[in-house]
Design a protein around this motif. Structure first.
Motif, mmCIF file in Angstrom:
data_model
loop_
_atom_site.group_PDB
_atom_site.id
_atom_site.type_symbol
_atom_site.label_atom_id
_atom_site.label_comp_id
_atom_site.label_asym_id
_atom_site.label_seq_id
_atom_site.Cartn_x
_atom_site.Cartn_y
_atom_site.Cartn_z
ATOM 1 N N PRO A 1 0.848 -1.200 0.000
ATOM 2 C CA PRO A 1 0.000 0.000 0.000
ATOM 3 C C PRO A 1 0.879 1.244 0.000
ATOM 4 O O PRO A 1 1.990 1.231 0.532
ATOM 5 C CB PRO A 1 -0.788 -0.122 1.309
ATOM 6 C CG PRO A 1 -0.649 -1.536 1.734
ATOM 7 C CD PRO A 1 0.634 -2.026 1.198
ATOM 8 N N LEU A 2 0.379 2.305 -0.584
ATOM 9 C CA LEU A 2 1.125 3.563 -0.603
ATOM 10 C C LEU A 2 0.485 4.495 0.422
ATOM 11 O O LEU A 2 -0.646 4.957 0.255
ATOM 12 C CB LEU A 2 1.078 4.183 -2.002
ATOM 13 C CG LEU A 2 1.833 5.498 -2.195
ATOM 14 C CD1 LEU A 2 3.290 5.379 -1.779
ATOM 15 C CD2 LEU A 2 1.732 5.961 -3.654
ATOM 16 N N ASN B 1 -1.469 12.257 -2.814
ATOM 17 C CA ASN B 1 -0.653 13.441 -3.099
ATOM 18 C C ASN B 1 0.693 13.062 -3.715
ATOM 19 O O ASN B 1 1.230 13.801 -4.543
ATOM 20 C CB ASN B 1 -0.434 14.246 -1.820
ATOM 21 C CG ASN B 1 -1.712 14.908 -1.331
ATOM 22 O OD1 ASN B 1 -2.631 15.150 -2.120
ATOM 23 N ND2 ASN B 1 -1.788 15.184 -0.039
ATOM 24 N N THR B 2 1.232 11.914 -3.317
ATOM 25 C CA THR B 2 2.503 11.454 -3.900
ATOM 26 C C THR B 2 2.336 11.144 -5.379
ATOM 27 O O THR B 2 3.183 11.519 -6.213
ATOM 28 C CB THR B 2 3.000 10.202 -3.155
ATOM 29 O OG1 THR B 2 3.170 10.510 -1.778
ATOM 30 C CG2 THR B 2 4.324 9.724 -3.725
ATOM 31 N N LEU B 3 1.244 10.466 -5.739
ATOM 32 C CA LEU B 3 0.998 10.168 -7.159
ATOM 33 C C LEU B 3 0.734 11.455 -7.946
ATOM 34 O O LEU B 3 1.170 11.586 -9.109
ATOM 35 C CB LEU B 3 -0.181 9.201 -7.291
ATOM 36 C CG LEU B 3 0.069 7.772 -6.790
ATOM 37 C CD1 LEU B 3 -1.190 6.919 -6.941
ATOM 38 C CD2 LEU B 3 1.224 7.118 -7.556
ATOM 39 N N LYS B 4 0.019 12.405 -7.336
ATOM 40 C CA LYS B 4 -0.201 13.690 -8.007
ATOM 41 C C LYS B 4 1.119 14.433 -8.204
ATOM 42 O O LYS B 4 1.338 15.096 -9.228
ATOM 43 C CB LYS B 4 -1.164 14.546 -7.182
ATOM 44 C CG LYS B 4 -2.592 14.017 -7.171
ATOM 45 C CD LYS B 4 -3.463 14.731 -6.149
ATOM 46 C CE LYS B 4 -3.712 16.163 -6.558
ATOM 47 N NZ LYS B 4 -4.651 16.825 -5.608
ATOM 48 N N GLU B 5 2.009 14.286 -7.228
ATOM 49 C CA GLU B 5 3.312 14.943 -7.312
ATOM 50 C C GLU B 5 4.155 14.400 -8.462
ATOM 51 O O GLU B 5 4.723 15.169 -9.251
ATOM 52 C CB GLU B 5 4.042 14.746 -5.977
ATOM 53 C CG GLU B 5 5.435 15.363 -5.912
ATOM 54 C CD GLU B 5 6.134 15.027 -4.603
ATOM 55 O OE1 GLU B 5 7.378 15.009 -4.597
ATOM 56 O OE2 GLU B 5 5.438 14.784 -3.598
ATOM 57 N N ILE B 6 4.209 13.056 -8.581
ATOM 58 C CA ILE B 6 5.029 12.491 -9.677
ATOM 59 C C ILE B 6 4.367 12.764 -11.026
ATOM 60 O O ILE B 6 5.066 12.929 -12.042
ATOM 61 C CB ILE B 6 5.284 10.985 -9.483
ATOM 62 C CG1 ILE B 6 3.983 10.182 -9.554
ATOM 63 C CG2 ILE B 6 6.011 10.700 -8.184
ATOM 64 C CD1 ILE B 6 4.215 8.677 -9.612
ATOM 65 N N LYS C 1 6.016 6.686 1.774
ATOM 66 C CA LYS C 1 6.008 7.645 0.662
ATOM 67 C C LYS C 1 7.424 7.927 0.166
ATOM 68 O O LYS C 1 7.700 7.872 -1.042
ATOM 69 C CB LYS C 1 5.343 8.943 1.123
ATOM 70 C CG LYS C 1 5.606 10.122 0.202
ATOM 71 C CD LYS C 1 5.434 11.444 0.914
ATOM 72 C CE LYS C 1 5.986 12.558 0.045
ATOM 73 N NZ LYS C 1 5.922 13.866 0.719
ATOM 74 N N ASN C 2 8.340 8.228 1.089
ATOM 75 C CA ASN C 2 9.713 8.547 0.687
ATOM 76 C C ASN C 2 10.400 7.359 0.028
ATOM 77 O O ASN C 2 11.145 7.516 -0.939
ATOM 78 C CB ASN C 2 10.521 9.011 1.898
ATOM 79 C CG ASN C 2 10.054 10.354 2.426
ATOM 80 O OD1 ASN C 2 9.516 11.163 1.666
ATOM 81 N ND2 ASN C 2 10.241 10.590 3.708
ATOM 82 N N TYR C 3 10.134 6.144 0.558
ATOM 83 C CA TYR C 3 10.750 4.955 -0.038
ATOM 84 C C TYR C 3 10.208 4.726 -1.447
ATOM 85 O O TYR C 3 10.951 4.301 -2.348
ATOM 86 C CB TYR C 3 10.474 3.737 0.839
ATOM 87 C CG TYR C 3 11.157 2.486 0.353
ATOM 88 C CD1 TYR C 3 12.517 2.285 0.569
ATOM 89 C CD2 TYR C 3 10.442 1.507 -0.323
ATOM 90 C CE1 TYR C 3 13.150 1.140 0.107
ATOM 91 C CE2 TYR C 3 11.053 0.367 -0.787
ATOM 92 C CZ TYR C 3 12.411 0.184 -0.562
ATOM 93 O OH TYR C 3 13.022 -0.945 -1.031
#
Length: 688
Positions: free
Chosen positions: A542-543, A627-632, A548-550
């Motif tokens: 799961p994310l 938010n991590t997926l939106k960031e990438i 998140k950082n990993y």
């Protein structure tokens, strides 16, 4: 084209109110069903097939009863109580589980691990009360009455501390602590049943339970060594009891009683040989050999007629009275002292009972009700606590014996209770001369199964290294610190292992299996072909906020591209180019012409134009994950690299929608989300 179903929103408030109204309503039929569910015996006993079941139940009941008597007397050493209380426990537990249990085969009664946990609390409270734990003094002679405490502990306990009878001595106070502990543990189990908290048992994994049982078995073994060799050492308490006890044992070995040593050696040889022969030829035996009973009878006769106690100072069981003591209410003040200790006791007792019930229900094709098992075990503790009994649980060894001797229903439990009752009423005083070293031998030999777990460590390690580490940590903490701490350490450590697995999971780039539409890990499989201009990234967890950082580091490392660093490098380069152009220099900073600048802005290390994220292993996203997926998505878009998601489950898709990943109107959703990796790859290849 796949379209999501439209689910009707459920008004949870109305559903809860409807359930509440239904549960609070009272009709004759509902009352009847409640009583029948609470006492399952009312359902199955009228349908009892006497001709088919009775002989198997009688045989198994007699065998278990014969085994229960010596084990009950022996396990009293673990609990730090007189043997009569162990017999009470075995009697009442069988009767109550017969009425309330849902398993046909489980044998509920006295259990070594539970006895150990009770004994540790009893010893601690006796020390705090100022009593001497040395139980090797000669027993008091008398008429066998339970009111005669040992002469070595005749000091009455202070009323202001315990809140019980001022004339209460060591034995009285010990059973008071044990019954209070048992009552509170039973209340916890009933409350867990009422609030349906049976799911708590899921956090006790097989590795934790095995490690706990093995560590506790080492503690039990250590506590019995002093009886084996007949030495008098103080009963250690607190953390590190195992190490302290062994130090005291080695210091006092010169004082070993030769009579006890010889008796122990003979008994262990006989018991182990009989057990091994029984295991080897069990398919030829109709019922197990009652070796423990034979050993106890022979040893008692030898001790009595050989006067081993008087001549060789061998420690014996002492007077075991007959009959029942009038019931007493467990003392509330003592309950407050042991309320914390009762929690792990309640949990372990319930988990062992339910796990064994489910195991044999599955084997013999019937079902049990875990919640009712919680009630059954709870009342197996609450009701007997009024009759001077202590905590109980299901025991694997006796359950296996029950099934192997033809047990069909819990009628066998009633037969076992009758055997114990016979001993309670008539035969108990005959065990006066029984040596304690014989009881210690029975306890130690009964630990064979748990101690054999050490032989399974290599196989366990081969199957799963993390589970082996959990087993080792739990076992070590249970043995070297204390059983309660060991159980807590095991639960916490196993949960940490789960967190670590999700925090640092496996991440990989995928390659295409030749001539197919399937993709697999490039590092694990040979002959995979890379997809030109496309990178396929898989994250196997799961994310969420903890990983998140990993996730980002793994993505940047495997694709060999950090979009933030690349964007910063480009901005820096463009700034230098503008400075050169403003000065009228038609040659750029690297010596190229202006027309050649465009080539320089596109770095050579970027060898892909699309990134496909395989989300098949991502079970859920939290806000940080979205938010991590939106960031990438944003960062790679700045480099003209499209990000495509593949194999997302509905939960992940809903999280992305709510997080605004696809925009306000979801118009670009079909160009960002795909139901297979291959579809995403084909779409990426078609992009200009």
């Amino acid at each position: 084209i796949m379209e999501r179903k439209t689910h009707v929103k459920i008004n949870r408030k109305e559903v809860m109110l409807a359930k509440l109204r239904k549960s609070c309503s009272c009709t004759p039929q509902k009352l009847k069903n409640f009583v029948m569910d609470f006492f399952p015996v009312l359902r199955w006993l009228p349908k009892y097939q006497c001709k088919e079941y009775i002989w198997g139940d009688i045989m198994s009941g007699l065998v278990i009863g014969i085994i229960l008597v010596p084990q009950a007397i022996a396990y009293s050493l673990l609990a730090g109580l007189k043997p009569i209380y162990s017999l009470y426990t075995s009697f009442f537990a069988n009767i109550i589980y017969f009425l309330m249990g849902t398993s046909r085969h489980v044998s509920v009664g006295i259990f070594s691990l539970i006895s150990l946990m009770v004994g540790q609390v009893v010893d601690r409270e006796l020390l705090l009360a100022g009593f001497d734990l040395n139980d090797d003094a000669p027993p008091a002679l008398g008429d066998g009455s339970l009111q005669n405490d040992s002469l070595s502990n005749s000091t009455a306990f202070n009323l202001t501390i315990a809140g019980i009878n001022a004339e209460c001595g060591k034995e009285c106070y010990a059973i008071g602590i044990a019954t209070a502990l048992t009552f509170v543990a039973g209340v916890y189990q009933v409350l867990m049943g009422i609030f349906r908290l049976g799911f708590v048992s899921m956090y006790l994994s097989e590795s934790v339970l095995d490690g706990f049982a093995t560590g506790a078995s080492l503690t039990i073994l250590t506590a019995q060594v002093k009886y084996l060799i007949g030495i008098k050492i103080p009963r250690s308490q607190g953390h590190g009891m195992l190490v302290i006890t062994w130090i005291n044992i080695f210091r006092n070995i010169p004082q070993a009683n030769l009579c006890d040593v010889i008796t122990s050696a003979i008994c262990i040889v006989v018991l182990v040989t009989a057990k091994e022969l029984g295991d080897r030829y069990k398919h030829k035996l109709k019922f197990p050999l009652p070796t423990e009973l034979v050993v106890i009878v022979v040893a008692t006769l030898v001790s009595h007629y050989g006067k081993l106690n008087e001549v060789y100072a061998s420690s014996v069981s002492g007077a075991i009275p007959t009959g029942f003591i009038p019931p007493e209410v467990p003392q509330f003040n003592l309950m407050l002292r042991v309320a914390v200790d009762a929690l792990p006791l309640a949990l372990v007792s319930f988990v062992f009972t339910v796990s064994l019930s489910e195991m044999f229900a599955k084997k013999y094709a019937y079902t049990i009700r875990a919640n009712q098992e919680m009630f059954a075990v709870g009342f197996c503790n609450i009701i007997p606590s009024f009759f001077h009994s202590f905590a109980t649980s299901a025991a694997l060894a006796k359950t296996l014996v029950k099934t192997s001797t033809g047990c069909q229903t819990q009628v066998s439990g009633v037969i076992s209770a009758m055997v114990v009752l016979l001993v309670l009423l008539f035969l108990a005083p005959l065990f006066y001369s029984l040596q304690k070293c014989v009881l210690a031998c029975i306890i130690i030999v009964s630990l064979r199964g748990a101690l054999r777990k050490f032989r399974d460590v290599p196989a366990r390690y081969h199957v799963n290294k993390v589970d082996t580490l959990v087993w080792v940590i739990t076992m070590s903490a249970s043995a070297l610190v204390s059983t309660e701490v060991g159980l807590l350490v095991g639960i916490v450590f196993s949960m940490l292992c789960i967190v670590v697995r999700t925090q640092w999971p496996r991440a990989a780039l995928l390659g295409q299996i030749q001539d197919t539409g399937f993709y697999e890990d490039d590092l694990e499989y040979e002959n995979l072909s890379t997809v030109p201009k496309v990178k396929i990234f898989r994250f196997e967890a799961p994310l969420y906020y903890a990983n998140k950082n990993y996730f980002l580091k793994s993505l940047y490392r495997l694709t060999n591209l950090d979009p933030n660093l690349e964007a910063a490098r480009r901005k820096k380069y463009e700034k230098k180019e503008k400075q050169h152009l403003q000065k009228g220099n038609h040659r750029t900073a690297n010596g190229l012409g202006v027309g050649e600048t465009t080539l320089q802005l596109v770095p050579q290390q970027i060898d892909f134009q699309a990134l496909v994220v395989d989300c098949s292993s991502i079970s859920f996203l939290d806000t940080t994950g979205v938010n991590t997926l939106k960031e990438i998505l944003k960062d790679y878009k700045n480099l003209n690299i499209s990000v495509l998601l593949a194999c997302c489950n509905p939960s992940v898709i809903d999280s992305l929608k709510r997080g605004g990943y696809f925009g306000r109107d979801f118009g670009s959703m079909q160009e960002m989300l795909f139901y297979s990796i291959h579809n995403a790859v084909l779409f990426a290849k078609d992009q200009k």
